[in-house]
Design an enzyme around this catalytic site. Structure first.
Site, PDB file in Angstrom:
ATOM      1  N   GLY A   5      86.963  84.647  32.204  1.00  0.00           N
ATOM      2  CA  GLY A   5      85.732  84.917  32.935  1.00  0.00           C
ATOM      3  C   GLY A   5      84.475  84.745  32.109  1.00  0.00           C
ATOM      4  N   GLU A   6      83.360  84.638  32.809  1.00  0.00           N
ATOM      5  CA  GLU A   6      82.052  84.547  32.161  1.00  0.00           C
ATOM      6  C   GLU A   6      81.358  85.897  32.378  1.00  0.00           C
ATOM      7  OE1 GLU A   6      80.079  82.785  30.121  1.00  0.00           O
ATOM      8  OE2 GLU A   6      78.611  84.332  30.599  1.00  0.00           O
ATOM      9  N   GLU A  63      94.313  88.706  31.688  1.00  0.00           N
ATOM     10  CA  GLU A  63      94.872  88.711  30.336  1.00  0.00           C
ATOM     11  C   GLU A  63      93.986  89.477  29.378  1.00  0.00           C
ATOM     12  OE1 GLU A  63      95.494  84.670  29.084  1.00  0.00           O
ATOM     13  OE2 GLU A  63      96.214  84.175  31.085  1.00  0.00           O
ATOM     14  N   CYS A  69      84.310  74.817  32.231  1.00  0.00           N
ATOM     15  CA  CYS A  69      84.437  74.178  30.904  1.00  0.00           C
ATOM     16  C   CYS A  69      85.729  73.367  30.874  1.00  0.00           C
ATOM     17  CB  CYS A  69      84.425  75.225  29.792  1.00  0.00           C
ATOM     18  SG  CYS A  69      82.890  76.176  29.719  1.00  0.00           S
ATOM     19  N   SER A  71      78.944  80.250  23.225  1.00  0.00           N
ATOM     20  CA  SER A  71      79.891  79.142  23.123  1.00  0.00           C
ATOM     21  C   SER A  71      79.087  77.849  23.162  1.00  0.00           C
ATOM     22  CB  SER A  71      80.882  79.213  24.287  1.00  0.00           C
ATOM     23  OG  SER A  71      81.553  80.455  24.230  1.00  0.00           O
ATOM     24  N   LEU A  72      78.875  77.285  21.993  1.00  0.00           N
ATOM     25  CA  LEU A  72      78.000  76.104  21.903  1.00  0.00           C
ATOM     26  C   LEU A  72      78.833  74.831  21.984  1.00  0.00           C
ATOM     27  CD1 LEU A  72      74.974  75.477  21.603  1.00  0.00           C
ATOM     28  CD2 LEU A  72      75.343  75.308  19.129  1.00  0.00           C
ATOM     29  N   HIS A  73      79.754  74.664  21.072  1.00  0.00           N
ATOM     30  CA  HIS A  73      80.751  73.582  21.098  1.00  0.00           C
ATOM     31  C   HIS A  73      80.206  72.167  20.946  1.00  0.00           C
ATOM     32  CE1 HIS A  73      83.427  76.770  22.034  1.00  0.00           C
ATOM     33  NE2 HIS A  73      83.233  76.807  23.337  1.00  0.00           N
ATOM     34  N   CYS A  92      90.369  92.104  23.029  1.00  0.00           N
ATOM     35  CA  CYS A  92      89.678  91.071  23.794  1.00  0.00           C
ATOM     36  C   CYS A  92      90.020  91.284  25.269  1.00  0.00           C
ATOM     37  CB  CYS A  92      90.173  89.709  23.314  1.00  0.00           C
ATOM     38  SG  CYS A  92      89.546  88.340  24.286  1.00  0.00           S
ATOM     39  N   CYS A 147      87.374  81.789  36.721  1.00  0.00           N
ATOM     40  CA  CYS A 147      85.998  81.586  36.240  1.00  0.00           C
ATOM     41  C   CYS A 147      85.403  80.379  36.958  1.00  0.00           C
ATOM     42  CB  CYS A 147      86.033  81.325  34.735  1.00  0.00           C
ATOM     43  SG  CYS A 147      84.404  81.096  33.982  1.00  0.00           S
ATOM     44  N   SER A 182      80.722  87.282  24.669  1.00  0.00           N
ATOM     45  CA  SER A 182      80.688  85.826  24.529  1.00  0.00           C
ATOM     46  C   SER A 182      80.253  85.192  25.841  1.00  0.00           C
ATOM     47  CB  SER A 182      82.087  85.343  24.134  1.00  0.00           C
ATOM     48  OG  SER A 182      82.101  83.953  23.962  1.00  0.00           O
ATOM     49  N   CYS A 214      93.681  82.112  26.401  1.00  0.00           N
ATOM     50  CA  CYS A 214      93.391  82.940  27.565  1.00  0.00           C
ATOM     51  C   CYS A 214      93.303  82.112  28.834  1.00  0.00           C
ATOM     52  CB  CYS A 214      92.117  83.726  27.340  1.00  0.00           C
ATOM     53  SG  CYS A 214      92.471  85.313  26.634  1.00  0.00           S
ATOM     54  N   ASN A 235      92.232  74.623  21.471  1.00  0.00           N
ATOM     55  CA  ASN A 235      93.629  74.869  21.818  1.00  0.00           C
ATOM     56  C   ASN A 235      93.966  73.979  23.013  1.00  0.00           C
ATOM     57  OD1 ASN A 235      96.060  76.126  21.835  1.00  0.00           O
ATOM     58  ND2 ASN A 235      95.250  78.179  22.117  1.00  0.00           N
ATOM     59  N   CYS A 275      89.046  74.605  29.062  1.00  0.00           N
ATOM     60  CA  CYS A 275      89.430  76.016  29.245  1.00  0.00           C
ATOM     61  C   CYS A 275      90.386  76.202  30.419  1.00  0.00           C
ATOM     62  CB  CYS A 275      88.171  76.854  29.451  1.00  0.00           C
ATOM     63  SG  CYS A 275      88.523  78.603  29.700  1.00  0.00           S
TER      64      CYS A 275
HETATM   65  N1  SAH Z   1      82.965  82.664  29.349  1.00  0.00           N
HETATM   66  C1  SAH Z   1      82.705  83.168  28.025  1.00  0.00           C
HETATM   67  C2  SAH Z   1      83.825  83.990  27.443  1.00  0.00           C
HETATM   68  C3  SAH Z   1      85.245  83.575  27.693  1.00  0.00           C
HETATM   69  S1  SAH Z   1      85.855  82.203  26.813  1.00  0.00           S
HETATM   70  C4  SAH Z   1      82.329  82.023  27.118  1.00  0.00           C
HETATM   71  O1  SAH Z   1      82.307  80.887  27.568  1.00  0.00           O
HETATM   72  O2  SAH Z   1      81.990  82.270  25.969  1.00  0.00           O
HETATM   73  C5  SAH Z   1      86.007  82.750  25.152  1.00  0.00           C
HETATM   74  C6  SAH Z   1      85.846  81.638  24.129  1.00  0.00           C
HETATM   75  O3  SAH Z   1      87.012  80.799  24.106  1.00  0.00           O
HETATM   76  C7  SAH Z   1      84.670  80.720  24.408  1.00  0.00           C
HETATM   77  O4  SAH Z   1      84.006  80.416  23.196  1.00  0.00           O
HETATM   78  C8  SAH Z   1      85.346  79.502  24.982  1.00  0.00           C
HETATM   79  O5  SAH Z   1      84.529  78.372  24.922  1.00  0.00           O
HETATM   80  C9  SAH Z   1      86.598  79.441  24.131  1.00  0.00           C
HETATM   81  N2  SAH Z   1      87.696  78.646  24.657  1.00  0.00           N
HETATM   82  C10 SAH Z   1      88.095  78.499  25.925  1.00  0.00           C
HETATM   83  N3  SAH Z   1      89.144  77.659  26.019  1.00  0.00           N
HETATM   84  C11 SAH Z   1      89.415  77.270  24.760  1.00  0.00           C
HETATM   85  C12 SAH Z   1      90.377  76.391  24.192  1.00  0.00           C
HETATM   86  N4  SAH Z   1      91.255  75.746  24.953  1.00  0.00           N
HETATM   87  N5  SAH Z   1      90.356  76.241  22.864  1.00  0.00           N
HETATM   88  C13 SAH Z   1      89.463  76.895  22.074  1.00  0.00           C
HETATM   89  N6  SAH Z   1      88.532  77.725  22.546  1.00  0.00           N
HETATM   90  C14 SAH Z   1      88.500  77.903  23.882  1.00  0.00           C
END
Ligand code: SAH
Length: 344
Positions: free
Chosen positions: A156-157, A89, A113, A211-213, A102, A109, A188, A330, A287, A116
């Site tokens: 992907g990472e 995608e 997470c 991506s800290l979260h 993007c 991946c 990212s 994504c 999301n 995701c």
């Molecule tokens: N693997 C990398 C890049 C891909 S994900 C990373 O982890 O950063 C891109 C971003 O989307 C990351 O910040 C990820 O944590 C976030 N992301 C993934 N799924 C999500 C979701 N369901 N809602 C909001 N953000 C999400």
């Protein structure tokens, strides 16, 4: 057969030497590829003999549009198909400052997470540098405009596919390639610390987004298994080092999930963690994905969280979602497509 699109200028020069050709040919071929040539026959400033020699041992890979969605706000989402049938995608967004894309760096991946969709079936395979570039070139051809900004934030990472991503960055940046400034590129990562440290030494001044979260290991390890390997403190130390080496301000992504990481206490802990650092925080409501266990925080909660950060001098933006009506974050598009294929 060699995919000639998967070579940097230096690699292409070496390849020419191996074929007993002048390295000067490399520049001509490179320019043809990034002007969109799909066949060696098209490269009319090369001798017929060289074109034939190349066609016998090499090819120029591409990507096809499998599906396309256009949002009311003009955001375009693509599902692209590569030579072996795998899908990735990518998204094109139109802004006043340019056209941002993007892209994906892997099919699936391995990072796991919990919120995701991309990681639900694990990693299928890495994408090559050429396949990352093809996402951009195919989209440019489709929209009839040049892409000015790139974010490596699709499936992907990126740092788990380090060599190909670095190669991609060098080709994209090259003046005879797509000639996109590193300052217009954001990568990212979920926080692979040794790879962040390696990236800081590459001389590639892109914007690093982490991506800290979550503001602490307890919450972050529940959301992101990678945190059990590289904890919050280590990730922050790596981002400090990245800034020291590149002078580029690091961004932190923070997806807000109701009742998980969106409390005022979390905001204060995050502010303390980042106090005095030249960083930027992007807040985004999580999301919800199919079979996911997280619900998005409401707008008011996001505002309160952002206020707490601002009051402590932390730069923060509540990220506007583009393409909301065609959404499916994504990873979900590919997953759905695969499910329909199985049903067909
Ligand atoms: N693997 C990398 C890049 C891909 S994900 C990373 O982890 O950063 C891109 C971003 O989307 C990351 O910040 C990820 O944590 C976030 N992301 C993934 N799924 C999500 C979701 N369901 N809602 C909001 N953000 C999400």
């Amino acid at each position: 057969m060699t995919d000639i699109k998967n070579m940097t200028m230096d690699e292409l020069k070496n390849y020419m030497k191996e074929l007993g050709e002048s390295p000067f040919r490399a520049k001509q071929i490179f320019e043809w590829i990034y002007r969109g040539a799909g066949q060696f026959e098209e490269m009319t400033n090369l001798s017929k003999a060289l074109r034939e020699k190349l066609a016998e041992r090499a090819y120029i890979s591409g990507a096809e549009i499998e599906q396309k969605w256009v949002s009311r706000d003009s955001t375009v989402k693509y599902l692209m198909r590569f030579a072996d049938g795998e899908l990735a995608e990518c998204v094109v967004m139109f802004y006043s400052y340019g056209v941002s894309m993007c892209i994906s760096t892997q099919v699936g991946c391995n990072m796991g997470c919990r919120f995701c969709a991309s990681t639900q079936g694990g990693k299928v395979r890495d994408l090559t540098a050429a396949e990352m570039i093809s996402q951009i070139m195919t989209a440019e051809k489709d929209i009839g405009q040049r892409i000015s900004h790139i974010v490596l934030m699709g499936m992907g990472e990126p740092l788990d596919n380090y060599e190909e991503v670095i190669k991609f960055l060098r080709i994209v940046n090259h003046e005879s390639g797509l000639h996109i400034s590193y300052r217009h590129i954001t990568l990212s990562t979920c926080g692979l610390v040794p790879k962040i440290n390696a990236l800081a030494e590459e001389g590639i001044p892109l914007t690093l987004s982490i991506s800290l979260h979550a503001p602490n290991d307890e919450i972050r390890s529940k959301l992101m298994p990678v945190n059990r390997k590289y904890g919050v403190k280590e990730v922050i130390a790596a981002s400090d080092r990245y800034f020291e080496r590149t002078s580029r301000r690091v961004s932190f992504e923070y997806a807000m999930a109701a009742g998980i990481n969106d409390s005022v206490a979390c905001a204060r802990e995050l502010a303390a963690l980042l106090a005095g650092k030249p960083v930027h925080v992007n807040l985004i409501p999580v999301n919800p994905i199919e079979q996911g266990e997280f619900q998005k925080s409401n707008g008011k909660t996001l505002e309160i969280f952002a206020e707490e950060l601002k009051n402590r001098e932390i730069n923060v933006t509540i990220r506007k979602r583009t393409g909301g009506d065609i959404d499916a974050s994504c990873g979900q598009l590919r997953k759905r497509r695969r499910e329909t294929e199985r049903a067909e």
